[in-house]
Write a protein that holds these residues in place. Structure first.
Motif, PDB file in Angstrom:
ATOM      1  N   GLY A  65       1.616  31.430 -30.043  1.00 49.30           N
ATOM      2  CA  GLY A  65       1.986  32.625 -29.302  1.00 49.30           C
ATOM      3  C   GLY A  65       3.106  32.348 -28.329  1.00 49.30           C
ATOM      4  O   GLY A  65       3.601  31.224 -28.203  1.00 49.30           O
ATOM      5  N   ALA A  66       3.522  33.392 -27.649  1.00 47.62           N
ATOM      6  CA  ALA A  66       4.615  33.243 -26.684  1.00 47.62           C
ATOM      7  C   ALA A  66       4.199  32.357 -25.514  1.00 47.62           C
ATOM      8  O   ALA A  66       5.036  31.679 -24.917  1.00 47.62           O
ATOM      9  CB  ALA A  66       5.054  34.608 -26.179  1.00 47.62           C
ATOM     10  N   GLN A  67       2.916  32.338 -25.188  1.00 53.72           N
ATOM     11  CA  GLN A  67       2.470  31.516 -24.062  1.00 53.72           C
ATOM     12  C   GLN A  67       2.526  30.024 -24.373  1.00 53.72           C
ATOM     13  O   GLN A  67       2.482  29.199 -23.468  1.00 53.72           O
ATOM     14  CB  GLN A  67       1.058  31.912 -23.624  1.00 53.72           C
ATOM     15  CG  GLN A  67      -0.012  31.593 -24.636  1.00 53.72           C
ATOM     16  CD  GLN A  67      -0.292  32.739 -25.592  1.00 53.72           C
ATOM     17  OE1 GLN A  67       0.523  33.623 -25.749  1.00 53.72           O
ATOM     18  NE2 GLN A  67      -1.442  32.713 -26.220  1.00 53.72           N
ATOM     19  N   SER A  84       9.134  39.512 -22.790  1.00 58.12           N
ATOM     20  CA  SER A  84       9.244  40.462 -23.896  1.00 58.12           C
ATOM     21  C   SER A  84       8.836  39.849 -25.240  1.00 58.12           C
ATOM     22  O   SER A  84       8.574  40.586 -26.193  1.00 58.12           O
ATOM     23  CB  SER A  84      10.667  41.001 -23.982  1.00 58.12           C
ATOM     24  OG  SER A  84      11.566  39.942 -24.225  1.00 58.12           O
ATOM     25  N   ASP A  85       8.769  38.530 -25.334  1.00 59.01           N
ATOM     26  CA  ASP A  85       8.360  37.899 -26.585  1.00 59.01           C
ATOM     27  C   ASP A  85       6.895  38.153 -26.906  1.00 59.01           C
ATOM     28  O   ASP A  85       6.483  38.050 -28.062  1.00 59.01           O
ATOM     29  CB  ASP A  85       8.590  36.385 -26.527  1.00 59.01           C
ATOM     30  CG  ASP A  85      10.059  36.025 -26.494  1.00 59.01           C
ATOM     31  OD1 ASP A  85      10.879  36.892 -26.863  1.00 59.01           O
ATOM     32  OD2 ASP A  85      10.379  34.899 -26.086  1.00 59.01           O
TER      33      ASP A  85
END
Length: 132
Positions: free
Chosen positions: A59-61, A69-70
Motif C-alpha cells: 500500500g501507499a503507507q 493522494s496515492d
C-alpha cells in the motif's frame, strides 16, 4: 501494512519487557497478568498484520516516497444502515442486567440476541439490501 505489523510486534516486545519488570518489582499479580495479556493481544495483532501484509499488494503507507493522494480511492464496502447492532446492544444490556437482577432475565435476552445475530449475519440475503 508492513509498518503496522512491525509497530505492533515492537510494541509487544516493549509490553513484555514492562510486564517482566513490573512483575518482578511490584509482585502484584493483577497488573502483571494484565500486562502479559496485553502482550498477547499485541503479538496477535502484529502477527496478523505481518501475515496479511505478505498476501496483499504493498500500500501507499509502505512506500516512503508516497503522497497522500496515492492512498485515495475506494476503501471497501460498508453497510449504509442496519438495525441489527441496536438489537444486539439491547439483548446484551438485558443479559448483563440478568447478572445483577437475576438469571431469569436471560430467558428474555437470549431470543433478542439470537434475532439480532441472525439478522446481522443474513442481512444481505433478504430484504431491500439483497442485491448489494
Amino acid at each position: 501494512m508492513k509498518i503496522q505489523g512491525k509497530m505492533f510486534i515492537w510494541l509487544s516486545v516493549f509490553v513484555l519487557a514492562m510486564a517482566i519488570v513490573y512483575g518482578v518489582w511490584s509482585k502484584e499479580p493483577a497488573g502483571t497478568t494484565a500486562l502479559f495479556l496485553a502482550f498477547g493481544l499485541c503479538i496477535m495483532i502484529g502477527y496478523y498484520l505481518a501475515f496479511t501484509a505478505r498476501r496483499v499488494d504493498a500500500g501507499a503507507q509502505d512506500n516512503e516516497n508516497a503522497e497522500v493522494s496515492d492512498d485515495a480511492g475506494e476503501l471497501g464496502f460498508f453497510s449504509p444502515h442496519s438495525w441489527q447492532p441496536l438489537s444486539l446492544a439491547v439483548g446484551g444490556a438485558l443479559a448483563f442486567m440478568g447478572v445483577v437482577f437475576g438469571w431469569w432475565l436471560l430467558y428474555f435476552s437470549a431470543p433478542v440476541i439470537l434475532v439480532g445475530l441472525f439478522g446481522w449475519v443474513f442481512e444481505y440475503y433478504r430484504g431491500e439490501n439483497r442485491t448489494q
